[in-house]
Design a protein around this motif. Sequence first.
Motif, PDB file in Angstrom:
ATOM      1  N   LYS A  27      35.946  45.900  39.861  1.00  0.00           N
ATOM      2  CA  LYS A  27      36.051  44.290  39.317  1.00  0.00           C
ATOM      3  C   LYS A  27      37.816  44.775  39.388  1.00  0.00           C
ATOM      4  CE  LYS A  27      32.493  44.116  35.390  1.00  0.00           C
ATOM      5  NZ  LYS A  27      32.507  43.859  33.766  1.00  0.00           N
ATOM      6  N   ILE A  64      43.069  35.650  44.599  1.00  0.00           N
ATOM      7  CA  ILE A  64      41.598  34.805  43.450  1.00  0.00           C
ATOM      8  C   ILE A  64      40.775  35.298  44.970  1.00  0.00           C
ATOM      9  CG2 ILE A  64      40.466  33.300  43.230  1.00  0.00           C
ATOM     10  CD1 ILE A  64      42.805  32.048  41.229  1.00  0.00           C
ATOM     11  N   THR A 105      37.942  38.360  44.629  1.00  0.00           N
ATOM     12  CA  THR A 105      36.143  37.883  44.335  1.00  0.00           C
ATOM     13  C   THR A 105      35.321  39.157  45.874  1.00  0.00           C
ATOM     14  OG1 THR A 105      36.924  35.975  43.690  1.00  0.00           O
ATOM     15  CG2 THR A 105      34.592  35.997  44.001  1.00  0.00           C
ATOM     16  N   TRP A 124      35.697  42.769  45.051  1.00  0.00           N
ATOM     17  CA  TRP A 124      34.815  42.737  43.920  1.00  0.00           C
ATOM     18  C   TRP A 124      33.231  43.074  44.509  1.00  0.00           C
ATOM     19  CZ3 TRP A 124      34.674  38.957  38.782  1.00  0.00           C
ATOM     20  CH2 TRP A 124      33.578  39.643  38.140  1.00  0.00           C
ATOM     21  N   LEU A 125      32.981  41.605  44.879  1.00  0.00           N
ATOM     22  CA  LEU A 125      31.476  41.201  45.978  1.00  0.00           C
ATOM     23  C   LEU A 125      30.984  42.526  47.263  1.00  0.00           C
ATOM     24  CD1 LEU A 125      30.944  37.441  46.308  1.00  0.00           C
ATOM     25  CD2 LEU A 125      30.362  38.543  44.588  1.00  0.00           C
TER      26      LEU A 125
END
Length: 108
Positions: A41, A28, A32, A35-36
């Motif tokens: 996504k 996770i 994340t 993704w940033l």
Amino acid sequence: MNWIARIIMGLLGLGFLAALLFGLLCYIVFATLRWLLTGRKPQVVMVWQQFSTMRQNFRQGGFRAGTGQGFEPSSGQGAPFARDDQVVDVEVREVIEDAPRLPSNRRP
């Protein structure tokens, strides 16, 4: 002796569960951060959004059973193709018998 085996098996089970949860937490955090940084996504999010869209369209009558068409997104929700688009499966072309062929790979 039986109670010792139960305690050991319980601790092994808890250790496995903790390792699984730790691995999920690492994924996770990694997803994340990616993704940033990249703006793409995670695949899990994409699949979940597609599933939610399909579920909403099914409720609205977008899925027509028995017609062979399958899932059709309703208009206005980012449908990738218009309903009147056609897909060409095969293009016909003439096969010439005397055309040069590739050499065979068989050894004599």
